[in-house]
Design an enzyme around this catalytic site. Structure first.
Site, PDB file in Angstrom:
ATOM      1  N   THR A 126       0.798  -1.221   0.000  1.00 22.48           N
ATOM      2  CA  THR A 126       0.000   0.000   0.000  1.00 22.48           C
ATOM      3  C   THR A 126       0.832   1.273   0.000  1.00 22.48           C
ATOM      4  O   THR A 126       1.926   1.321   0.578  1.00 22.48           O
ATOM      5  CB  THR A 126      -0.915   0.014   1.239  1.00 22.48           C
ATOM      6  OG1 THR A 126      -1.419   1.339   1.440  1.00 22.48           O
ATOM      7  CG2 THR A 126      -0.181  -0.405   2.505  1.00 22.48           C
ATOM      8  N   GLU A 128       0.210   3.649   1.775  1.00 23.66           N
ATOM      9  CA  GLU A 128       0.324   4.083   3.178  1.00 23.66           C
ATOM     10  C   GLU A 128       1.745   3.871   3.705  1.00 23.66           C
ATOM     11  O   GLU A 128       2.157   4.537   4.651  1.00 23.66           O
ATOM     12  CB  GLU A 128      -0.654   3.285   4.045  1.00 23.66           C
ATOM     13  CG  GLU A 128      -2.040   3.849   4.107  1.00 23.66           C
ATOM     14  CD  GLU A 128      -2.141   5.148   4.902  1.00 23.66           C
ATOM     15  OE1 GLU A 128      -1.755   5.178   6.067  1.00 23.66           O
ATOM     16  OE2 GLU A 128      -2.602   6.135   4.325  1.00 23.66           O
ATOM     17  N   TYR A 150      -1.213   0.124  10.918  1.00 21.16           N
ATOM     18  CA  TYR A 150      -1.557  -0.536   9.642  1.00 21.16           C
ATOM     19  C   TYR A 150      -0.379  -0.439   8.668  1.00 21.16           C
ATOM     20  O   TYR A 150       0.049  -1.436   8.080  1.00 21.16           O
ATOM     21  CB  TYR A 150      -2.796   0.124   9.030  1.00 21.16           C
ATOM     22  CG  TYR A 150      -3.041  -0.267   7.584  1.00 21.16           C
ATOM     23  CD1 TYR A 150      -3.629  -1.482   7.263  1.00 21.16           C
ATOM     24  CD2 TYR A 150      -2.666   0.578   6.534  1.00 21.16           C
ATOM     25  CE1 TYR A 150      -3.839  -1.857   5.939  1.00 21.16           C
ATOM     26  CE2 TYR A 150      -2.876   0.214   5.211  1.00 21.16           C
ATOM     27  CZ  TYR A 150      -3.457  -1.004   4.916  1.00 21.16           C
ATOM     28  OH  TYR A 150      -3.658  -1.369   3.610  1.00 21.16           O
ATOM     29  N   LYS A 154       2.016  -3.394   7.118  1.00 23.47           N
ATOM     30  CA  LYS A 154       2.102  -3.666   5.678  1.00 23.47           C
ATOM     31  C   LYS A 154       3.546  -3.548   5.181  1.00 23.47           C
ATOM     32  O   LYS A 154       3.929  -4.175   4.182  1.00 23.47           O
ATOM     33  CB  LYS A 154       1.195  -2.695   4.917  1.00 23.47           C
ATOM     34  CG  LYS A 154      -0.282  -3.071   4.986  1.00 23.47           C
ATOM     35  CD  LYS A 154      -0.597  -4.270   4.076  1.00 23.47           C
ATOM     36  CE  LYS A 154      -2.075  -4.543   3.985  1.00 23.47           C
ATOM     37  NZ  LYS A 154      -2.418  -5.540   2.968  1.00 23.47           N
TER      38      LYS A 154
END
Ligand code: NAP
Ligand code: GDD
Length: 342
Positions: A126, A128, A150, A154
């Protein structure tokens, strides 16, 4: 013999679109479901494929379950889309988020290494991971600075995927995907929260939309195009990492303005910070408010991707621009609310 694919996260937005694509390409598609029971298979139903996907019970938290499933199915390709994918929730459940997203990915890779090392593996990484980006746009070489449990979880999954590729020669790809949305998006994410609220306001079922940071910017694309990119990564000659993005960033505020416009409202803004309000230009009625409830302990202010590697090597390109994406989402939610199908 058809190719066999196993998709984790089959009940999610991407799981549904990817299943449809792979079925159209003649694959035998297995969807891994953890039996959370919430919402059933409504996305597969919306796409008309709920009878075509073979559901297997598999939770990324349980190693032996993963082991038995992969041993039985012997997939040619595994797309690991399962995750605790909501950034805000990861601040409340950081350990669960890491167990699913980080160790869950490692569990899958360990089973592949042990049981079927020729399986091609796609990891749902991601944008992110870039988090507090120092330079824009972001590509495969950019610096990672995750800003949530999160994103950290990841990042582990991304690097363990790279590591298993390099250490054990597994065909493992990490797709670093920027935000991608659709009418199948979960309502906790801001775009769908907005499109659904706008439709409900239009039909008098809701007074206003309450959100958090209006100025956060994201590179929003259309989900069906992104799952095609995932598929292309596993058809490439060699495993690699790819950014998928649109190359355009827009704010939450712009998304709200455009969504209301599609439904026939014009919004003007008044006030600042938590006191800011979006009003209907015709009536002056407050349609948008801000609440600290939807702010995050650490925010990612802006994400903007550079997809040139995917374009050059995979021939992948986004097709749906920002306004078109908003239109697709709002029109679908208007239809659903009108027909009582939400
Ligand atoms: P989503 O709609 O939230 O779907 C995630 C799925 O994972 C859900 O169906 C969920 O099952 C399942 N899951 C959660 N915990 C699990 C567990 N312990 N074992 C097995 N399954 C579990 O996410 P999405 O938007 O389709 O995204 C797909 C993947 O891409 C995710 O990994 C996400 O982090 C990543 N990603 C998404 C975007 C995006 O913009 N959409 C961008 C970059 C990366 P339940 O239905 O039972 O809850
Ligand atoms: N969810 C939500 N709700 N977000 C809000 C709200 C609100 O009411 N108001 C403002 N925002 C802001 C968030 O603070 C964030 O900056 C931005 O809107 C987008 O939030 P989300 O839609 O929840 O998505 P995300 O960018 O945090 O995460 C999504 O995209 C990632 C890819 O960059 C998820 O799909 C992740 O799983 C994915 O990895």
């Amino acid at each position: 013999m058809p190719k066999v694919a196993l998709i984790t996260g089959i009940r999610g937005q991407d799981g549904a679109y990817l299943a449809k694509l792979l079925l159209e390409k003649g694959y035998e598609v297995y969807g891994a479901d953890r039996r959370s029971g919430e919402g059933g298979f409504w996305r597969l139903k919306e796409l008309g494929i709920e009878k075509d996907v073979k559901i297997v019970y598999m939770d990324l938290l349980e190693f032996t379950n993963i082991f038995r499933t992969i041993e039985k199915i012997k997939p040619d390709e595994i797309y690991n889309l399962a995750a605790q994918s909501f950034v805000a929730a990861s601040f409340e459940q950081p350990i669960l988020t890491s167990d699913i997203n980080s160790l869950g990915t490692l569990r899958l890779l360990e089973v592949i290494r042990t049981v079927k090392p020729d399986t091609k593996f796609y990891q749902a990484s991601t944008s992110e991971m870039f988090g507090k980006a120092k330079t824009l746009p972001l590509n495969e070489e950019s610096y990672f600075y995750p800003r949530s449990p999160y994103a950290v979880s990841k990042l582990f999954a991304h690097w363990i995927t790279v590591n298993y590729r390099e250490a054990y020669n597994i065909f493992a790809c990490s797709g670093i995907l920027f935000n991608h949305e659709s009418p199948l998006r979960g309502t906790e994410f801001v775009t769908r929260k907005i499109s659904l609220a706008v439709a409900r306001i239009k039909y008098g079922k809701q007074d206003k939309l309450v959100v958090g940071n209006l100025d956060a910017k994201r590179d929003w694309g259309y989900a069906p195009e992104y799952v095609y990119g995932m598929y292309l990564m596993l058809q490439n000659d060699k495993p690699d990492d790819f950014v998928l993005a649109t190359g355009e960033a827009h704010s939450v505020r712009e998304f709200i303005e455009e969504a209301f416009r599609v439904a026939g409202f014009e919004i003007y803004w008044e006030g600042r910070g938590l006191e800011e309000k979006g009003r209907d230009a015709k009536t002056g009625k407050v349609l948008v408010e801000v609440s600290p409830e939807f702010y995050r302990p650490a925010e990612v202010d802006v994400l903007l991707g550079d997809y040139s590697k995917a374009k050059r090597i995979l021939g992948w390109e986004p097709k749906t621009a920002f306004k078109e994406l908003v239109r697709i989402m709002v029109e679908e939610d208007l239809r659903r609310v009108r027909d009582g199908k939400v």
